[in-house]
Design a protein around this motif. Structure first.
Motif, mmCIF file in Angstrom:
data_model
loop_
_atom_site.group_PDB
_atom_site.id
_atom_site.type_symbol
_atom_site.label_atom_id
_atom_site.label_comp_id
_atom_site.label_asym_id
_atom_site.label_seq_id
_atom_site.Cartn_x
_atom_site.Cartn_y
_atom_site.Cartn_z
ATOM 1 N N ALA A 96 -15.853 11.854 12.648
ATOM 2 C CA ALA A 96 -15.756 12.181 11.216
ATOM 3 C C ALA A 96 -14.314 12.126 10.751
ATOM 4 N N ASP A 97 -13.396 12.634 11.563
ATOM 5 C CA ASP A 97 -11.973 12.597 11.206
ATOM 6 C C ASP A 97 -11.487 11.157 11.081
ATOM 7 N N HIS A 98 -11.927 10.305 11.983
ATOM 8 C CA HIS A 98 -11.520 8.895 11.942
ATOM 9 C C HIS A 98 -12.024 8.220 10.677
ATOM 10 N N ILE A 99 -13.271 8.456 10.320
ATOM 11 C CA ILE A 99 -13.844 7.849 9.121
ATOM 12 C C ILE A 99 -13.124 8.329 7.870
ATOM 13 N N VAL A 100 -12.847 9.614 7.798
ATOM 14 C CA VAL A 100 -12.149 10.157 6.630
ATOM 15 C C VAL A 100 -10.715 9.635 6.553
ATOM 16 N N GLU A 101 -10.093 9.430 7.703
ATOM 17 C CA GLU A 101 -8.749 8.848 7.719
ATOM 18 C C GLU A 101 -8.773 7.445 7.121
ATOM 19 N N VAL A 102 -9.783 6.647 7.476
ATOM 20 C CA VAL A 102 -9.922 5.314 6.882
ATOM 21 C C VAL A 102 -10.145 5.437 5.376
ATOM 22 N N CYS A 103 -10.966 6.390 4.980
ATOM 23 C CA CYS A 103 -11.251 6.597 3.557
ATOM 24 C C CYS A 103 -10.001 7.005 2.774
ATOM 25 N N SER A 104 -9.080 7.682 3.446
ATOM 26 C CA SER A 104 -7.856 8.104 2.756
ATOM 27 C C SER A 104 -7.041 6.892 2.298
ATOM 28 N N HIS A 105 -7.158 5.779 3.017
ATOM 29 C CA HIS A 105 -6.460 4.563 2.624
ATOM 30 C C HIS A 105 -7.256 3.774 1.585
ATOM 31 N N LEU A 106 -8.518 4.097 1.473
ATOM 32 C CA LEU A 106 -9.384 3.479 0.472
ATOM 33 C C LEU A 106 -9.312 4.233 -0.860
ATOM 34 N N TYR A 107 -8.939 5.494 -0.784
ATOM 35 C CA TYR A 107 -8.916 6.384 -1.941
ATOM 36 C C TYR A 107 -8.172 5.825 -3.153
ATOM 37 N N PRO A 108 -6.971 5.237 -2.998
ATOM 38 C CA PRO A 108 -6.280 4.705 -4.184
ATOM 39 C C PRO A 108 -7.103 3.667 -4.945
ATOM 40 N N LEU A 109 -7.911 2.888 -4.224
ATOM 41 C CA LEU A 109 -8.770 1.916 -4.897
ATOM 42 C C LEU A 109 -9.834 2.624 -5.721
ATOM 43 N N THR A 110 -10.425 3.681 -5.174
ATOM 44 C CA THR A 110 -11.444 4.406 -5.936
ATOM 45 C C THR A 110 -10.835 5.049 -7.180
ATOM 46 N N VAL A 111 -9.594 5.520 -7.076
ATOM 47 C CA VAL A 111 -8.913 6.104 -8.237
ATOM 48 C C VAL A 111 -8.734 5.049 -9.329
#
Length: 220
Positions: free
Chosen positions: A198-213
């Motif tokens: 779960a931590d690994h997936i969320v870490e990947v999502c943290s780099h995806l977050y600016p796109l969602t913003v």
């Protein structure tokens, strides 16, 4: 984390995708689904801290998609999906549509995010945001770490023609012609079965977050 029995169930389902086998192995399915729900709940709690537009109150049960295929209008009459899909929507825009998506399939799992095939009004709004603030988007998608994780953003479905209201000479026409605005990152079975999955997936999502913003801002 994803338990080995969950992946084993999906492997067996591929070889036995019929109602009789599924009913005989319903207990295996129930165990796999409960594992998916627990894993999804863990991700939701962690992802909310990275992206507050993902509500901490999301119901993990509702986020895990049905395994039953709608075969009413399909030539493919196989009754069950060979994967578990998890939709994690954002609530950062009034129009919606921007989400994270987790796909669990032995040997073919991935985490994705963005907006897949926006409806006409949303697509128009996103293109307008790109036209006005293309540099902001390019800073996100052209960042070396982003490209390393997700690949080339521009290499997804594009219109064959120039979209209405835009010129072929527009310096950002490759972005304006996109039909979807998504990225994905593969996940190995071994990674999913790790206690830190779960931590690994969320870490990947943290780099995806600016796109969602960026996408959510376009829809406000």
């Amino acid at each position: 984390m994803i338990q080995s029995h969950t992946l084993d169930f999906l492997k067996e389902l591929v070889e036995n995708n019929n109602r009789d086998w599924f009913q005989a192995n319903k207990e295996k399915y129930d165990q796999a689904r409960e594992n998916m729900i627990a894993f999804t709940a863990d991700i939701i709690g962690k992802l909310h801290k990275i992206d507050p537009t993902v509500s901490a109150d999301l119901d993990a049960k509702k986020c895990v998609m049905r395994i039953y295929r709608d075969i009413r209008f399909s030539k493919n009459k196989i009754p069950y999906k060979n994967n578990f899909g998890v939709s994690l929507p954002t609530n950062g825009s009034k129009l919606g549509g921007v989400e994270y998506y987790l796909h669990i399939q032995p040997g073919k799992s991935f985490i994705a995010g963005g907006y897949w095939m926006p409806e006409a009004a949303h697509l128009k709004a996103i293109r307008q945001e790109i036209d006005y603030n293309a540099n902001d988007l390019k800073k996100i998608i052209d960042a070396p770490h982003f490209v390393k994780l997700f690949g080339e953003f521009r290499k997804q479905d594009q219109l064959k023609t120039v979209p209405r209201d835009y010129s072929a000479e527009n310096e950002n026409i490759d972005l304006l012609k996109l039909k979807s605005f998504i990225v994905s990152h593969p996940l190995k079975d071994k990674e999913l079965m790790s206690v830190s999955a779960a931590d690994h997936i969320v870490e990947v999502c943290s780099h995806l977050y600016p796109l969602t913003v960026f996408l959510c801002n376009a829809l406000v």
